[in-house]
Design a protein around this motif. Structure first.
Motif, PDB file in Angstrom:
ATOM      1  N   MET A 104       0.846  -1.168   0.000  1.00 43.15           N
ATOM      2  CA  MET A 104       0.000   0.000   0.000  1.00 43.15           C
ATOM      3  C   MET A 104       0.896   1.238   0.000  1.00 43.15           C
ATOM      4  O   MET A 104       1.881   1.306   0.721  1.00 43.15           O
ATOM      5  N   ARG A 105       0.530   2.206  -0.811  1.00 44.73           N
ATOM      6  CA  ARG A 105       1.284   3.446  -0.931  1.00 44.73           C
ATOM      7  C   ARG A 105       0.713   4.471   0.042  1.00 44.73           C
ATOM      8  O   ARG A 105      -0.486   4.537   0.259  1.00 44.73           O
ATOM      9  N   SER A 106       1.556   5.269   0.629  1.00 43.44           N
ATOM     10  CA  SER A 106       1.069   6.319   1.521  1.00 43.44           C
ATOM     11  C   SER A 106       1.560   7.677   1.039  1.00 43.44           C
ATOM     12  O   SER A 106       2.576   7.780   0.364  1.00 43.44           O
ATOM     13  N   THR A 107       0.799   8.699   1.389  1.00 44.56           N
ATOM     14  CA  THR A 107       1.098  10.068   1.001  1.00 44.56           C
ATOM     15  C   THR A 107       0.880  10.949   2.221  1.00 44.56           C
ATOM     16  O   THR A 107       0.046  10.651   3.065  1.00 44.56           O
ATOM     17  N   VAL A 108       1.600  12.025   2.284  1.00 42.12           N
ATOM     18  CA  VAL A 108       1.475  12.958   3.405  1.00 42.12           C
ATOM     19  C   VAL A 108       0.341  13.929   3.123  1.00 42.12           C
ATOM     20  O   VAL A 108       0.206  14.459   2.022  1.00 42.12           O
ATOM     21  N   LEU A 109      -0.497  14.152   4.129  1.00 35.66           N
ATOM     22  CA  LEU A 109      -1.577  15.126   4.051  1.00 35.66           C
ATOM     23  C   LEU A 109      -1.401  16.074   5.231  1.00 35.66           C
ATOM     24  O   LEU A 109      -1.362  15.645   6.376  1.00 35.66           O
ATOM     25  N   SER A 110      -1.270  17.344   4.944  1.00 34.72           N
ATOM     26  CA  SER A 110      -1.080  18.334   5.992  1.00 34.72           C
ATOM     27  C   SER A 110      -2.376  19.113   6.168  1.00 34.72           C
ATOM     28  O   SER A 110      -2.987  19.532   5.183  1.00 34.72           O
ATOM     29  N   LEU A 111      -2.788  19.286   7.412  1.00 34.96           N
ATOM     30  CA  LEU A 111      -4.029  19.996   7.701  1.00 34.96           C
ATOM     31  C   LEU A 111      -3.789  21.125   8.683  1.00 34.96           C
ATOM     32  O   LEU A 111      -2.990  20.998   9.599  1.00 34.96           O
ATOM     33  N   ARG A 112      -4.542  22.188   8.506  1.00 33.25           N
ATOM     34  CA  ARG A 112      -4.548  23.263   9.495  1.00 33.25           C
ATOM     35  C   ARG A 112      -5.831  23.073  10.289  1.00 33.25           C
ATOM     36  O   ARG A 112      -6.921  23.064   9.734  1.00 33.25           O
ATOM     37  N   VAL A 113      -5.707  22.881  11.611  1.00 33.75           N
ATOM     38  CA  VAL A 113      -6.848  22.546  12.450  1.00 33.75           C
ATOM     39  C   VAL A 113      -6.986  23.578  13.566  1.00 33.75           C
ATOM     40  O   VAL A 113      -5.997  23.982  14.175  1.00 33.75           O
ATOM     41  N   ASP A 114      -8.215  23.974  13.818  1.00 33.83           N
ATOM     42  CA  ASP A 114      -8.533  24.884  14.902  1.00 33.83           C
ATOM     43  C   ASP A 114      -8.037  24.288  16.225  1.00 33.83           C
ATOM     44  O   ASP A 114      -8.106  23.074  16.431  1.00 33.83           O
ATOM     45  N   GLY A 115      -7.577  25.116  17.125  1.00 36.59           N
ATOM     46  CA  GLY A 115      -7.048  24.659  18.406  1.00 36.59           C
ATOM     47  C   GLY A 115      -8.041  23.863  19.229  1.00 36.59           C
ATOM     48  O   GLY A 115      -7.691  22.847  19.832  1.00 36.59           O
ATOM     49  N   GLU A 116      -9.287  24.297  19.258  1.00 38.27           N
ATOM     50  CA  GLU A 116     -10.313  23.579  20.025  1.00 38.27           C
ATOM     51  C   GLU A 116     -10.576  22.195  19.429  1.00 38.27           C
ATOM     52  O   GLU A 116     -10.725  21.216  20.163  1.00 38.27           O
ATOM     53  N   LEU A 117     -10.622  22.128  18.106  1.00 35.39           N
ATOM     54  CA  LEU A 117     -10.831  20.842  17.455  1.00 35.39           C
ATOM     55  C   LEU A 117      -9.657  19.906  17.743  1.00 35.39           C
ATOM     56  O   LEU A 117      -9.856  18.729  18.057  1.00 35.39           O
ATOM     57  N   LEU A 118      -8.446  20.418  17.676  1.00 38.18           N
ATOM     58  CA  LEU A 118      -7.273  19.593  17.968  1.00 38.18           C
ATOM     59  C   LEU A 118      -7.322  19.063  19.398  1.00 38.18           C
ATOM     60  O   LEU A 118      -7.016  17.893  19.648  1.00 38.18           O
ATOM     61  N   ASP A 119      -7.741  19.903  20.331  1.00 36.21           N
ATOM     62  CA  ASP A 119      -7.864  19.450  21.716  1.00 36.21           C
ATOM     63  C   ASP A 119      -8.875  18.313  21.838  1.00 36.21           C
ATOM     64  O   ASP A 119      -8.632  17.320  22.524  1.00 36.21           O
ATOM     65  N   ARG A 120     -10.021  18.451  21.147  1.00 39.63           N
ATOM     66  CA  ARG A 120     -11.024  17.381  21.186  1.00 39.63           C
ATOM     67  C   ARG A 120     -10.498  16.113  20.530  1.00 39.63           C
ATOM     68  O   ARG A 120     -10.728  15.008  21.036  1.00 39.63           O
ATOM     69  N   LEU A 121      -9.777  16.268  19.421  1.00 40.38           N
ATOM     70  CA  LEU A 121      -9.185  15.093  18.772  1.00 40.38           C
ATOM     71  C   LEU A 121      -8.185  14.402  19.692  1.00 40.38           C
ATOM     72  O   LEU A 121      -8.150  13.164  19.771  1.00 40.38           O
ATOM     73  N   ARG A 122      -7.400  15.185  20.393  1.00 44.36           N
ATOM     74  CA  ARG A 122      -6.437  14.603  21.347  1.00 44.36           C
ATOM     75  C   ARG A 122      -7.154  13.818  22.439  1.00 44.36           C
ATOM     76  O   ARG A 122      -6.714  12.738  22.831  1.00 44.36           O
ATOM     77  N   GLN A 123      -8.257  14.374  22.927  1.00 46.23           N
ATOM     78  CA  GLN A 123      -9.025  13.689  23.976  1.00 46.23           C
ATOM     79  C   GLN A 123      -9.617  12.374  23.463  1.00 46.23           C
ATOM     80  O   GLN A 123      -9.527  11.351  24.133  1.00 46.23           O
ATOM     81  N   HIS A 124     -10.217  12.418  22.289  1.00 45.93           N
ATOM     82  CA  HIS A 124     -10.799  11.200  21.712  1.00 45.93           C
ATOM     83  C   HIS A 124      -9.717  10.152  21.481  1.00 45.93           C
ATOM     84  O   HIS A 124      -9.921   8.966  21.773  1.00 45.93           O
ATOM     85  N   ALA A 125      -8.585  10.586  20.946  1.00 47.09           N
ATOM     86  CA  ALA A 125      -7.490   9.651  20.676  1.00 47.09           C
ATOM     87  C   ALA A 125      -6.944   9.067  21.973  1.00 47.09           C
ATOM     88  O   ALA A 125      -6.695   7.858  22.058  1.00 47.09           O
ATOM     89  N   ALA A 126      -6.787   9.899  22.977  1.00 45.78           N
ATOM     90  CA  ALA A 126      -6.251   9.433  24.262  1.00 45.78           C
ATOM     91  C   ALA A 126      -7.162   8.391  24.900  1.00 45.78           C
ATOM     92  O   ALA A 126      -6.677   7.406  25.478  1.00 45.78           O
ATOM     93  N   LYS A 127      -8.472   8.578  24.796  1.00 44.85           N
ATOM     94  CA  LYS A 127      -9.423   7.605  25.350  1.00 44.85           C
ATOM     95  C   LYS A 127      -9.218   6.228  24.747  1.00 44.85           C
ATOM     96  O   LYS A 127      -9.503   5.217  25.381  1.00 44.85           O
ATOM     97  N   ARG A 128      -8.752   6.210  23.511  1.00 42.31           N
ATOM     98  CA  ARG A 128      -8.565   4.944  22.799  1.00 42.31           C
ATOM     99  C   ARG A 128      -7.107   4.495  22.789  1.00 42.31           C
ATOM    100  O   ARG A 128      -6.765   3.504  22.142  1.00 42.31           O
TER     101      ARG A 128
END
Length: 63
Positions: free
Chosen positions: A1-25
């Protein structure tokens, strides 16, 4: 499988929520986001397949 880099600009609040969801798992934010995108893509492809099957067999659309 080939992979490619995807760069995103994410709002700080959204990043915090993503960190929380990821940490729970016990996942990294990157792994959590990729898993979420894969799941969403699967859901869309599955729905399309169901819709096509219903069209093929002439079934009424289910909402």
């Amino acid at each position: 499988m080939r992979s490619t880099v995807l760069s995103l600009r994410v709002d700080g609040e959204l990043l915090d929520r993503l960190r929380q969801h990821a940490a729970k798992r016990g996942m990294s934010v990157q792994a959590y986001v990729v898993r979420t995108l894969i799941r969403d893509d699967f859901d869309e492809r599955f729905k399309t397949a169901v819709d096509e099957t219903q069209k093929f067999y002439g079934a009424e659309e289910v909402t």
